[in-house]
Design a protein around this motif. Structure first.
Motif, short mmCIF file in Angstrom:
data_model
loop_
_atom_site.label_atom_id
_atom_site.label_comp_id
_atom_site.label_asym_id
_atom_site.label_seq_id
_atom_site.Cartn_x
_atom_site.Cartn_y
_atom_site.Cartn_z
N ASP A 64 0.82 -1.22 0.00
CA ASP A 64 0.00 0.00 0.00
C ASP A 64 0.84 1.26 0.00
N PHE A 65 1.95 1.24 0.75
CA PHE A 65 2.79 2.45 0.82
C PHE A 65 3.36 2.79 -0.56
N MET A 66 3.89 1.75 -1.24
CA MET A 66 4.49 2.01 -2.56
C MET A 66 3.44 2.54 -3.53
N PHE A 67 2.25 1.95 -3.46
CA PHE A 67 1.19 2.38 -4.38
C PHE A 67 0.84 3.85 -4.13
N GLU A 68 0.67 4.19 -2.85
CA GLU A 68 0.29 5.57 -2.51
C GLU A 68 1.40 6.54 -2.88
N GLN A 69 2.65 6.10 -2.64
CA GLN A 69 3.80 6.95 -2.98
C GLN A 69 3.82 7.26 -4.47
N GLN A 70 3.64 6.22 -5.30
CA GLN A 70 3.68 6.43 -6.75
C GLN A 70 2.47 7.24 -7.23
N ARG A 71 1.32 7.01 -6.59
CA ARG A 71 0.13 7.77 -7.00
C ARG A 71 0.31 9.25 -6.71
N ARG A 72 0.82 9.54 -5.50
CA ARG A 72 1.01 10.95 -5.14
C ARG A 72 2.10 11.59 -6.00
N THR A 73 3.13 10.83 -6.29
CA THR A 73 4.20 11.35 -7.15
C THR A 73 3.62 11.70 -8.51
N PHE A 74 2.78 10.84 -9.03
CA PHE A 74 2.16 11.08 -10.35
C PHE A 74 1.34 12.36 -10.34
N VAL A 75 0.60 12.57 -9.25
CA VAL A 75 -0.27 13.76 -9.18
C VAL A 75 0.56 15.02 -8.97
N THR A 76 1.59 14.92 -8.12
CA THR A 76 2.35 16.12 -7.74
C THR A 76 3.33 16.54 -8.83
N TYR A 77 4.11 15.58 -9.35
CA TYR A 77 5.18 15.93 -10.29
C TYR A 77 4.76 15.75 -11.74
N VAL A 78 3.75 16.46 -12.18
CA VAL A 78 3.34 16.54 -13.58
C VAL A 78 3.31 15.18 -14.27
N GLY A 79 2.84 14.16 -13.59
CA GLY A 79 2.49 12.92 -14.26
C GLY A 79 3.59 11.95 -14.60
N TYR A 80 4.40 11.48 -13.62
CA TYR A 80 5.26 10.31 -13.89
C TYR A 80 5.24 9.42 -12.66
N ALA A 81 5.44 8.11 -12.88
CA ALA A 81 5.52 7.15 -11.78
C ALA A 81 6.33 5.96 -12.27
N LEU A 82 6.81 5.14 -11.34
CA LEU A 82 7.56 3.94 -11.71
C LEU A 82 6.66 2.97 -12.47
N ASP A 83 7.24 2.28 -13.46
CA ASP A 83 6.46 1.30 -14.22
C ASP A 83 6.26 0.07 -13.34
N PRO A 84 5.02 -0.27 -12.94
CA PRO A 84 4.81 -1.38 -12.00
C PRO A 84 4.97 -2.75 -12.66
N SER A 85 5.04 -2.81 -13.98
CA SER A 85 5.11 -4.13 -14.64
C SER A 85 6.53 -4.69 -14.65
N ILE A 86 7.50 -3.86 -14.27
CA ILE A 86 8.90 -4.35 -14.26
C ILE A 86 9.21 -4.84 -12.86
N ASP A 87 9.42 -6.19 -12.73
CA ASP A 87 9.73 -6.76 -11.42
C ASP A 87 11.22 -6.92 -11.20
N ASN A 88 11.94 -7.04 -12.31
CA ASN A 88 13.37 -7.37 -12.22
C ASN A 88 14.16 -6.15 -11.73
N PRO A 89 14.82 -6.26 -10.58
CA PRO A 89 15.56 -5.10 -10.05
C PRO A 89 16.79 -4.76 -10.88
N GLU A 90 17.27 -5.74 -11.67
CA GLU A 90 18.50 -5.46 -12.44
C GLU A 90 18.23 -4.52 -13.61
N VAL A 91 16.97 -4.54 -14.08
CA VAL A 91 16.65 -3.65 -15.21
C VAL A 91 16.64 -2.21 -14.68
#
Length: 584
Positions: free
Chosen positions: A126-153
């Protein structure tokens, strides 16, 4: 006969050789015998049982032609909700058997696990989701791509990637990289050093004490100041020179009387103080005064008698006309640089004030045409009124474009009082209650009532439903105020103590559409008249508020309408077509 009996006997029996032999004999025998035997056999032929077909071998597992692209194996019904064993992936996602539904859309055919489609389960706390949602709203629309699971990428963003790179992928819960360097101050915190102690009042090291514009800035500033001075010079030009033109041959008659003298030979007693008993509707136009080259702003009748009339116009001129007799133009007053907005006689009619868009208010002598004095506070006066009290004829008030009502003394030429409470330009001033008070209306859509010489309004009327009321007239009996409202209605307010809106008397049916069309009453209080934006003269019944008549009076806006105080049916109208008309 014996042959026929034999045939019947053999009916139902098996096909044995003797029969076929008998047939052979019959065929080979003489013609008469053949016909005798065959006829009865043909008659019963259809009654015989058909011969049995040879029995075919039965195959319990026939070979079925199977298409190559249909996978054989266990088929799972897609409608079932529960499976009792572990099917393979191929079995679970095998295509359905049977023909395709021709009415099924692509959207219906797509796999879905919720109403809106297919949602892949994404494991994000929940924290990560809320963090990315607020980031998207605050910083003119960007957030981490949630479909990438691999940390090496390398981190990928969705939305505005450029913004993400600019902010270095900053989230709302991380502070920025910027460190604000504090400006350095001179330090001297030793309080024992009486002369040199600076403490918190020390100056910054890089502080400039005198800010000088650069050469380019200085050039620009010089240009601006030069322009301003030029404009200021134009505005501060002396008021236009006043002159007057007399249009009649003799200023005085054989008895030495000027045109201010009230005539007694016009069939009406103009000196009477009693209004006519009954008034009637004016029917037709009986005279046109022409002479103004542009629209007429206002007409005012001479106080009490109404035997002459003053008009002001957008051609910057003021003219004095006869109402009776030859109805000539008597005198023209010239002296304003821009359109004249309002005029007001004093009680005797010997002087009048004019207010114009050149920001000057001028006091004129009605008889000689001389300009006695000028008043200005560098703002445009919208209305001007003498105090009607006999002992205050040296004072007048003017409603200005800067929201103030200014009171001048003619004798000293100075401003003696300012009524500064309105929130918009002041449109009208009307004296009420035996001239102890006056009512003003303004562009702020309010109506304020003031005690004379007290600069605080004692009554403020403003409703959310009210519109601006740029023309107000007091009724002849002094009890009512008729206000031309910008929502195409004439509203009636009490003028004695409560100043309440009379909701029973609302006059409608005309269209003023943003023009300050003057309202007036018939002297006996039986009719209300007003011009409108279409150039029509409208007459209502005072008691019933019914619209009695509409007369096309002018080609352009009919801005003013005045009922003669001594006549039963004479009305004067003026319009923006430059004409003044008399109706009877």
């Amino acid at each position: 006969m014996s042959a026929a009996i034999a045939a019947l006997a053999s009916y139902g029996g098996s096909d044995s050789e003797p029969d076929s032999e008998a047939e052979g004999e019959a065929e080979g025998g003489p013609g008469g015998a053949v016909s005798a035997v065959l006829a009865p056999r043909d008659a019963v032929l259809h009654l015989r049982a058909p011969p049995a077909a040879p029995a075919a071998p039965l195959d319990a597992a026939p070979e079925v032609a199977v298409k190559e692209d249909v996978e054989t194996g266990v088929h799972l019904d897609p409608a079932i909700k529960e499976v009792q064993y572990n099917p393979t992936y191929e079995t679970m996602f095998a295509p359905e058997f049977g023909p395709e539904n021709p009415f099924r859309t692509q959207q219906m055919a797509a796999p879905r696990n919720m109403l809106s489609g297919y949602a892949e389960p994404a494991h994000i706390n929940d924290f990560m989701f809320e963090q990315q949602r607020r980031t998207f709203v605050t910083y003119v629309g960007y957030a981490l791509d949630p479909s990438i699971d691999n940390p090496e990428v390398a981190t990928k963003y969705i939305g505005s990637v450029e913004e993400a790179e600019k902010n270095q992928g900053l989230t709302v819960f991380e502070t920025g990289q910027r460190k604000i360097e504090k400006r350095k101050k001179f330090k001297e915190n030793d309080a024992s050093n009486i002369d040199g102690f600076l403490g918190p009042w020390a100056k910054y090291v890089d502080e400039k004490e005198v800010a000088k514009p650069s050469e380019e800035e200085q050039k620009e500033l010089d240009e601006i100041t030069a322009k301003r001075q030029k404009r200021g010079k134009l505005e501060d030009d002396k008021p236009g020179e006043e002159k007057t033109i007399l249009h009649v041959k003799e200023m005085y008659d054989y008895q030495g009387r000027s045109y201010l003298h009230v005539p007694q030979d016009v069939g009406v007693n103009l000196r009477s103080t009693v209004p006519p008993e009954k008034c009637y509707l004016p029917k037709k136009q009986i005279h046109v005064w022409s002479g103004h080259t542009k629209g007429v702003s206002a007409v005012r009748l001479f106080p009490l008698s109404g035997h002459i009339m003053l008009s002001c116009s957008m051609d910057c001129k003021i003219k004095l006309w006869e109402v009776y007799g030859d109805r000539r133009c008597l005198r023209t007053f010239i002296g304003h640089g821009k359109a004249v907005r309002d005029i007001s006689f004093n009680n005797a009619g010997t002087r009048f004030l004019s207010a114009a868009y050149d920001r000057y208010i001028k006091l004129w002598d009605t008889e000689t045409g001389q300009c006695i004095s000028r008043f200005t506070n560098r703002k445009v006066p919208y209305c001007v009124k003498f105090n009607p009290d006999e002992d205050k004829q040296n004072l007048f008030v003017a409603g200005m474009s800067d929201k103030k009502i200014v009171q001048w003394d003619i004798r000293s030429g100075e401003i003696v009082q300012e009524y500064d409470r309105h929130l918009g330009a002041v449109n009208t001033i009307v004296f009420v209650d035996e001239n102890r008070r006056f009512v003003s209306t303004s562009d702020d859509k309010s109506l304020r009532v003031w005690e004379w010489d007290i600069p605080v309004d004692f009554k403020y009327i403003a409703e959310p439903s009210m519109h601006s009321m740029p023309a107000v007239t007091l009724s002849p009996n002094g009890k009512w105020l008729a206000c031309q409202s910008m929502d195409n209605q004439i509203l009636i307010f009490g003028a004695q103590n409560r100043f309440r809106l009379n909701k029973k008397k609302i006059f409608k049916g005309h269209m003023v559409a943003g023009y300050a069309c003057q309202v007036d009453f018939s002297p006996d209080m039986s009719y209300v008249i007003s011009g409108d934006a279409d150039g029509k003269l409208n007459i209502w019944d005072w008691k019933t508020t019914k619209l009695y008549s509409r007369v096309k009076a002018h080609d352009k806006v009919c801005i003013g309408a005045v009922w003669h105080p001594h006549e039963t049916s004479k009305v004067i109208t003026c319009g923006w077509d430059g004409l003044i008309k008399l109706w009877d």
